[in-house]
Design a protein around this motif. Structure first.
Motif, short mmCIF file in Angstrom:
data_model
loop_
_atom_site.label_atom_id
_atom_site.label_comp_id
_atom_site.label_asym_id
_atom_site.label_seq_id
_atom_site.Cartn_x
_atom_site.Cartn_y
_atom_site.Cartn_z
N ASP A 114 0.85 -1.20 0.00
CA ASP A 114 0.00 0.00 0.00
C ASP A 114 0.89 1.24 0.00
OD1 ASP A 114 -2.51 1.56 0.55
OD2 ASP A 114 -1.39 2.06 2.35
N GLY A 115 0.49 2.23 -0.79
CA GLY A 115 1.24 3.50 -0.82
C GLY A 115 2.35 3.49 -1.85
N ASN A 205 -6.74 14.21 0.66
CA ASN A 205 -5.95 14.81 -0.41
C ASN A 205 -6.69 16.05 -0.91
OD1 ASN A 205 -4.68 15.60 -2.74
ND2 ASN A 205 -4.23 13.51 -3.41
N TRP A 239 -1.68 14.45 5.47
CA TRP A 239 -1.97 13.50 4.39
C TRP A 239 -0.64 12.90 3.96
CZ3 TRP A 239 -5.89 10.87 2.66
CH2 TRP A 239 -5.83 10.25 1.41
N GLY A 241 -0.33 10.00 2.03
CA GLY A 241 -0.37 9.40 0.69
C GLY A 241 -0.15 7.91 0.76
N SER A 242 0.02 7.37 1.96
CA SER A 242 0.02 5.92 2.22
C SER A 242 -1.03 5.70 3.30
CB SER A 242 1.36 5.44 2.79
OG SER A 242 2.39 5.57 1.86
N MET A 243 -2.11 5.00 2.98
CA MET A 243 -3.19 4.86 3.96
C MET A 243 -2.70 4.22 5.25
SD MET A 243 -6.93 3.14 3.65
CE MET A 243 -6.27 1.52 3.33
N TYR A 257 -9.73 10.06 8.48
CA TYR A 257 -9.18 9.92 7.12
C TYR A 257 -10.37 9.89 6.17
CZ TYR A 257 -7.14 7.29 3.11
OH TYR A 257 -6.74 6.86 1.87
N TYR A 259 -11.30 9.37 2.01
CA TYR A 259 -11.09 9.28 0.56
C TYR A 259 -12.47 9.08 -0.05
CZ TYR A 259 -8.16 9.49 -3.49
OH TYR A 259 -7.55 9.94 -4.64
N ARG A 271 -11.00 5.66 -4.20
CA ARG A 271 -9.80 5.00 -4.71
C ARG A 271 -9.51 3.66 -4.02
NH1 ARG A 271 -4.25 7.27 -6.55
NH2 ARG A 271 -3.06 5.35 -6.36
N LEU A 272 -10.01 3.53 -2.77
CA LEU A 272 -9.65 2.36 -1.98
C LEU A 272 -10.49 1.15 -2.36
CD1 LEU A 272 -7.37 2.90 -0.07
CD2 LEU A 272 -8.73 4.94 -0.26
N ARG A 273 -9.90 -0.03 -2.23
CA ARG A 273 -10.61 -1.28 -2.54
C ARG A 273 -11.30 -1.79 -1.28
NH1 ARG A 273 -6.67 0.01 -5.25
NH2 ARG A 273 -6.55 -0.38 -7.49
N GLU A 277 -8.54 -3.37 1.38
CA GLU A 277 -8.06 -2.12 1.98
C GLU A 277 -9.08 -1.62 3.02
OE1 GLU A 277 -5.14 -0.04 -1.19
OE2 GLU A 277 -7.23 0.06 -1.80
O1 F6P Z 1 -4.14 3.16 -3.42
C1 F6P Z 1 -4.18 3.40 -2.08
C2 F6P Z 1 -3.46 4.68 -1.71
O2 F6P Z 1 -2.12 4.69 -2.16
C3 F6P Z 1 -3.50 4.92 -0.21
O3 F6P Z 1 -2.46 4.29 0.45
C4 F6P Z 1 -3.43 6.43 -0.09
O4 F6P Z 1 -4.08 6.91 1.08
C5 F6P Z 1 -4.12 6.88 -1.34
O5 F6P Z 1 -4.12 5.80 -2.27
C6 F6P Z 1 -3.39 8.04 -1.98
O6 F6P Z 1 -4.14 8.50 -3.02
P1 F6P Z 1 -3.80 9.88 -3.79
O7 F6P Z 1 -2.50 9.64 -4.49
O8 F6P Z 1 -4.95 10.07 -4.69
O9 F6P Z 1 -3.67 10.93 -2.73
#
Ligand code: F6P
Length: 349
Positions: A114-115, A205, A239, A241-243, A257, A259, A271-273, A277
């Motif tokens: 992830d991330g 984001n 933020w 960028g890695s959940m 958090y 998304y 975006r998340l599965r 996820e």
């Molecule tokens: O695909 C999952 C992920 O990488 C998460 O780990 C993270 O929170 C999110 O997408 C980041 O998305 P973006 O690049 O749109 O901010």
């Protein structure tokens, strides 16, 4: 003397007399065994080659770009899970589930890495997993993964960061562990963790703000207004960028958090599965007294329709997750706003 409990001792205690939970414990041990070598490769950075090199475009099951480290982490997890009583593995990196031992009791869904956008950035990344009972019958592999998250037997994630750490739940609370770099053993640092219900920290984001629907814009707008806005308090935004990294921080000190789905092509459901996820994160949050929804419905009540389906995701401190929901469901999302602010949102369309 400080009490130290190893992951192994914890797993034995949690499994008690349950044969099924002993199988779950074996699957967790396998995933953690894979984490050591993955963490080592990440720690070597560019000395070990280009881990962010693109291997294929859109060929993972989840439809994302596949990078060197995605492939490596997938291979390490699957190889290690072969040593555990696992019938099926669903990975973000493959369209269809793999059958390991159809007679075994477990189905394991993983996001091996992830991330991925943070590979080579020296920022925390991780592995997510969800352990389900394997089903028998027609198309057992697929059906085993199309169960609601509420039937998960265990869930967790490993973070490869300044510390290699593990968040884990076997359904009786959430525990946190940190890997001792000397022994390679995971040691418990928090047992039956409780998330604060309220928070002053949110993670989203914000560059997607123009694509959000009005309720998310109103929520973030009200947080940003701080103590001069309707919330009457200042907020901090984070933020990674890695959940997994955002989730670890939220487990440690609370937060929320988001998304959400948005208007970009392919992002209607975020975006998340759901299966590998959102579901594991939701179990960990709920088991720590937090919450996880798709904005409206509990994630753990959602029945997946397809293996790699996306879901909007809001998780963290329970009161804040509920508040985000009210912005979405109550007419004009005015419930949280004083009359003064109803028409003056700076970011409002
Ligand atoms: O695909 C999952 C992920 O990488 C998460 O780990 C993270 O929170 C999110 O997408 C980041 O998305 P973006 O690049 O749109 O901010």
């Amino acid at each position: 003397m400080k009490r130290t409990l190893s992951l192994d001792a914890y797993l034995i205690g949690e499994a008690g007399g349950s044969e099924l939970l002993h199988a779950v414990a074996a699957a967790v041990r396998s995933l953690v065994a894979a984490a050591g070598p993955i963490a080592e490769r990440i720690a070597r950075g560019a000395l070990g080659g280009d881990l962010a090199r693109v291997r294929s475009q859109g060929l993972s099951g989840g439809g994302d770009e596949q990078k060197e480290l995605d492939v490596l982490a997938h291979g390490a997890c699957v190889k290690s899970l072969r040593e555990a009583p696992v019938a099926y593995v669903l990975s973000e990196e493959q369209e269809l589930p793999l059958t390991l031992d159809a007679a075994a009791p477990l189905a394991v869904a993983i996001d091996p890495l992830d991330g991925s956008s943070n590979i080579n950035a020296n920022v925390s990344i991780g592995t997510l997993f969800s352990i389900l009972p394997a089903l028998s019958g027609v198309e057992p592999a697929t059906h085993s993964f199309l169960q609601t998250g509420s039937v998960q037997l265990a869930a967790g994630f490993i973070v490869y960061g300044p510390q290699v750490s593990l968040a884990l739940s076997l359904g009786a609370g959430t525990s946190l562990f940190v890997m001792d770099p000397h022994s390679g053993q995971f040691i418990q640092i928090a047992h039956k963790l409780r998330l604060p219900a309220r928070t002053a920290e949110f993670a989203i984001n914000a560059s997607n703000q123009r694509h959000w629907d009005a309720s998310i814009r109103a929520y973030v707008d009200d947080c940003i207004r701080g103590d001069s806005g309707p919330r009457g308090q200042n907020f901090n935004m984070r933020w990674v960028g890695s959940m997994v990294a955002d989730a670890w921080r939220i487990l440690m000190r609370g937060g929320v958090y988001l998304y959400p789905g948005d208007q970009r092509e392919g992002y209607a459901h975020g975006r998340l599965r759901l299966i590998y996820e959102a579901n594991p994160i939701a179990m960990l949050m709920e088991q720590a007294g937090g919450a996880a929804t798709d904005g409206v419905q509990r994630i753990l009540e959602r029945k997946p329709q397809t293996l790699h389906q996306h879901t909007p995701l809001v998780f963290g401190s329970a009161d804040e997750v509920a508040r985000v929901g009210r912005y979405g469901t109550e007419p004009g999302h005015d419930a949280e706003r004083s009359p003064l602010f109803r028409t003056r949102g700076l970011l409002r369309a």
